[in-house]
Design an enzyme around this catalytic site. Structure first.
Site, PDB file in Angstrom:
ATOM      1  N   SER A   1       0.842  -1.206   0.000  1.00  0.00           N
ATOM      2  CA  SER A   1       0.000   0.000   0.000  1.00  0.00           C
ATOM      3  C   SER A   1       0.875   1.253   0.000  1.00  0.00           C
ATOM      4  O   SER A   1       2.009   1.227  -0.480  1.00  0.00           O
ATOM      5  CB  SER A   1      -0.955  -0.035   1.196  1.00  0.00           C
ATOM      6  OG  SER A   1      -0.222  -0.084   2.406  1.00  0.00           O
TER       7      SER A   1
ATOM      8  N   HIS B   1       2.647   3.076   2.200  1.00  0.00           N
ATOM      9  CA  HIS B   1       3.981   2.998   2.806  1.00  0.00           C
ATOM     10  C   HIS B   1       4.892   2.113   1.962  1.00  0.00           C
ATOM     11  O   HIS B   1       6.062   2.438   1.740  1.00  0.00           O
ATOM     12  CB  HIS B   1       3.872   2.471   4.238  1.00  0.00           C
ATOM     13  CG  HIS B   1       5.180   2.365   4.952  1.00  0.00           C
ATOM     14  ND1 HIS B   1       6.097   3.388   5.011  1.00  0.00           N
ATOM     15  CD2 HIS B   1       5.730   1.331   5.646  1.00  0.00           C
ATOM     16  CE1 HIS B   1       7.158   2.996   5.714  1.00  0.00           C
ATOM     17  NE2 HIS B   1       6.958   1.757   6.095  1.00  0.00           N
TER      18      HIS B   1
ATOM     19  N   ASP C   1       1.526  -9.164  -0.246  1.00  0.00           N
ATOM     20  CA  ASP C   1       0.464  -8.427   0.425  1.00  0.00           C
ATOM     21  C   ASP C   1      -0.721  -9.361   0.628  1.00  0.00           C
ATOM     22  O   ASP C   1      -1.055 -10.157  -0.259  1.00  0.00           O
ATOM     23  CB  ASP C   1       0.036  -7.211  -0.400  1.00  0.00           C
ATOM     24  CG  ASP C   1      -0.737  -6.200   0.430  1.00  0.00           C
ATOM     25  OD1 ASP C   1      -0.159  -5.149   0.749  1.00  0.00           O
ATOM     26  OD2 ASP C   1      -1.907  -6.476   0.784  1.00  0.00           O
ATOM     27  N   ASP C   2      -1.356  -9.263   1.793  1.00  0.00           N
ATOM     28  CA  ASP C   2      -2.473 -10.162   2.105  1.00  0.00           C
ATOM     29  C   ASP C   2      -3.781  -9.751   1.448  1.00  0.00           C
ATOM     30  O   ASP C   2      -4.766 -10.485   1.516  1.00  0.00           O
ATOM     31  CB  ASP C   2      -2.644 -10.265   3.623  1.00  0.00           C
ATOM     32  CG  ASP C   2      -1.477 -10.988   4.284  1.00  0.00           C
ATOM     33  OD1 ASP C   2      -0.756 -11.729   3.581  1.00  0.00           O
ATOM     34  OD2 ASP C   2      -1.277 -10.811   5.508  1.00  0.00           O
TER      35      ASP C   2
ATOM     36  N   GLY D   1       2.969   0.180   8.200  1.00  0.00           N
ATOM     37  CA  GLY D   1       3.052   1.388   9.010  1.00  0.00           C
ATOM     38  C   GLY D   1       2.747   1.181  10.479  1.00  0.00           C
ATOM     39  O   GLY D   1       3.323   1.843  11.338  1.00  0.00           O
TER      40      GLY D   1
ATOM     41  N   HIS E   1      22.062  15.203  17.543  1.00  0.00           N
ATOM     42  CA  HIS E   1      23.134  14.375  18.117  1.00  0.00           C
ATOM     43  C   HIS E   1      22.698  13.582  19.351  1.00  0.00           C
ATOM     44  O   HIS E   1      21.829  14.003  20.116  1.00  0.00           O
ATOM     45  CB  HIS E   1      24.323  15.263  18.500  1.00  0.00           C
ATOM     46  CG  HIS E   1      23.978  16.262  19.583  1.00  0.00           C
ATOM     47  ND1 HIS E   1      24.076  15.993  20.925  1.00  0.00           N
ATOM     48  CD2 HIS E   1      23.506  17.523  19.494  1.00  0.00           C
ATOM     49  CE1 HIS E   1      23.699  17.024  21.634  1.00  0.00           C
ATOM     50  NE2 HIS E   1      23.340  17.994  20.776  1.00  0.00           N
TER      51      HIS E   1
ATOM     52  N   HIS F   1       7.848   4.977  14.973  1.00  0.00           N
ATOM     53  CA  HIS F   1       7.473   5.654  13.726  1.00  0.00           C
ATOM     54  C   HIS F   1       7.594   7.160  13.932  1.00  0.00           C
ATOM     55  O   HIS F   1       6.871   7.749  14.730  1.00  0.00           O
ATOM     56  CB  HIS F   1       6.036   5.291  13.334  1.00  0.00           C
ATOM     57  CG  HIS F   1       5.630   5.829  11.998  1.00  0.00           C
ATOM     58  ND1 HIS F   1       4.528   5.362  11.333  1.00  0.00           N
ATOM     59  CD2 HIS F   1       6.155   6.789  11.203  1.00  0.00           C
ATOM     60  CE1 HIS F   1       4.398   6.010  10.181  1.00  0.00           C
ATOM     61  NE2 HIS F   1       5.379   6.886  10.086  1.00  0.00           N
TER      62      HIS F   1
ATOM     63  N   ILE G   1       3.026  13.944  12.453  1.00  0.00           N
ATOM     64  CA  ILE G   1       3.646  14.822  11.473  1.00  0.00           C
ATOM     65  C   ILE G   1       3.901  16.216  12.062  1.00  0.00           C
ATOM     66  O   ILE G   1       3.044  16.801  12.722  1.00  0.00           O
ATOM     67  CB  ILE G   1       2.774  14.898  10.199  1.00  0.00           C
ATOM     68  CG1 ILE G   1       3.511  15.643   9.080  1.00  0.00           C
ATOM     69  CG2 ILE G   1       1.411  15.494  10.489  1.00  0.00           C
ATOM     70  CD1 ILE G   1       2.836  15.482   7.727  1.00  0.00           C
TER      71      ILE G   1
END
Length: 207
Positions: free
Chosen positions: A11, A13, A34-35, A68, A135, A144, A165
């Site tokens: 999909s 991602h 993919d399922d 994802g 750092h 994620h 986001i």
């Protein structure tokens, strides 16, 4: 490294992952598992079976889990590792990586990312488009980090956490495992228990 790459998950991602793999130019063939049986191709690449079919290709392909959802990605990747399949990381050619950086297997680092010196990134993390990690930061397994996230220096992000986001994490902050931080949120002090956090600065909105 093998001649074939099989991406699990075809999909949205998975498409970004395939694009990175194509640009890395290291595999002669790239395909998906993919399922969802209705998906026959993605990004012009063939879907050759379901997730369970991965073991058929154990000796001839490298694998990447492009799912994802942190928990599902962890479940699938841990089975692959346990069964001895070759799980690889994917790093977009545009990424800027500092000195003394470690990146775990199964992690994707996407276009425009900057990772500064002495940062540690665990297994199967998503470091999404144009995010930056400064750092001495530690990103634990199966995290994620969404597009445009800004993480300052000496930060620790606990296992399985999701940063929305454009969120921002100030320096010297620790975020507990399994948290969700909303889009545009700003974290200025430690988050010490799991939950969903939103706002500027963040506040917890569930238990």
């Amino acid at each position: 490294m093998k001649d074939k790459l099989i991406i699990i998950g075809a999909s949205g991602h998975g498409k970004v992952i395939a694009d990175i793999a194509i640009k890395m130019n290291k595999w002669k063939s790239i395909t998906f598992l993919d399922d969802d049986e209705s998906i026959k191709t993605s990004m012009g690449l063939e879907v050759i079976g379901k997730t369970a079919d991965a073991f058929t290709y154990k000796d001839e392909a490298d694998f990447f889990v492009a799912i994802g959802n942190n928990a599902i990605r962890e479940k699938v990747q841990e089975i692959l590792i346990e069964q001895g399949l070759s799980v690889i990381s994917l790093i977009h050619p545009s990424v800027v990586i500092g000195t003394d950086v470690e990146i775990g297997i199964g992690t994707a680092v996407m276009a425009g990312v900057v990772i500064n010196s002495s940062t540690r990134i665990g297994k199967s993390c998503i470091i999404n488009t144009s995010s930056s990690l400064d750092h001495d930061t530690i990103i634990e397994d199966y995290v994620h980090i969404s597009p445009g996230v800004r993480i300052a220096g000496s930060v620790t992000i606990g296992k399985g956490t999701w940063l929305g986001i454009g969120s921002v994490v100030s320096n010297n902050v620790n975020i507990f495992s399994g948290c969700k931080v909303g889009a545009g949120a700003v974290v200025v002090k430690d988050i010490i228990e799991p939950g969903t956090y939103v706002g500027v600065p963040v506040r917890r909105v569930d238990r």
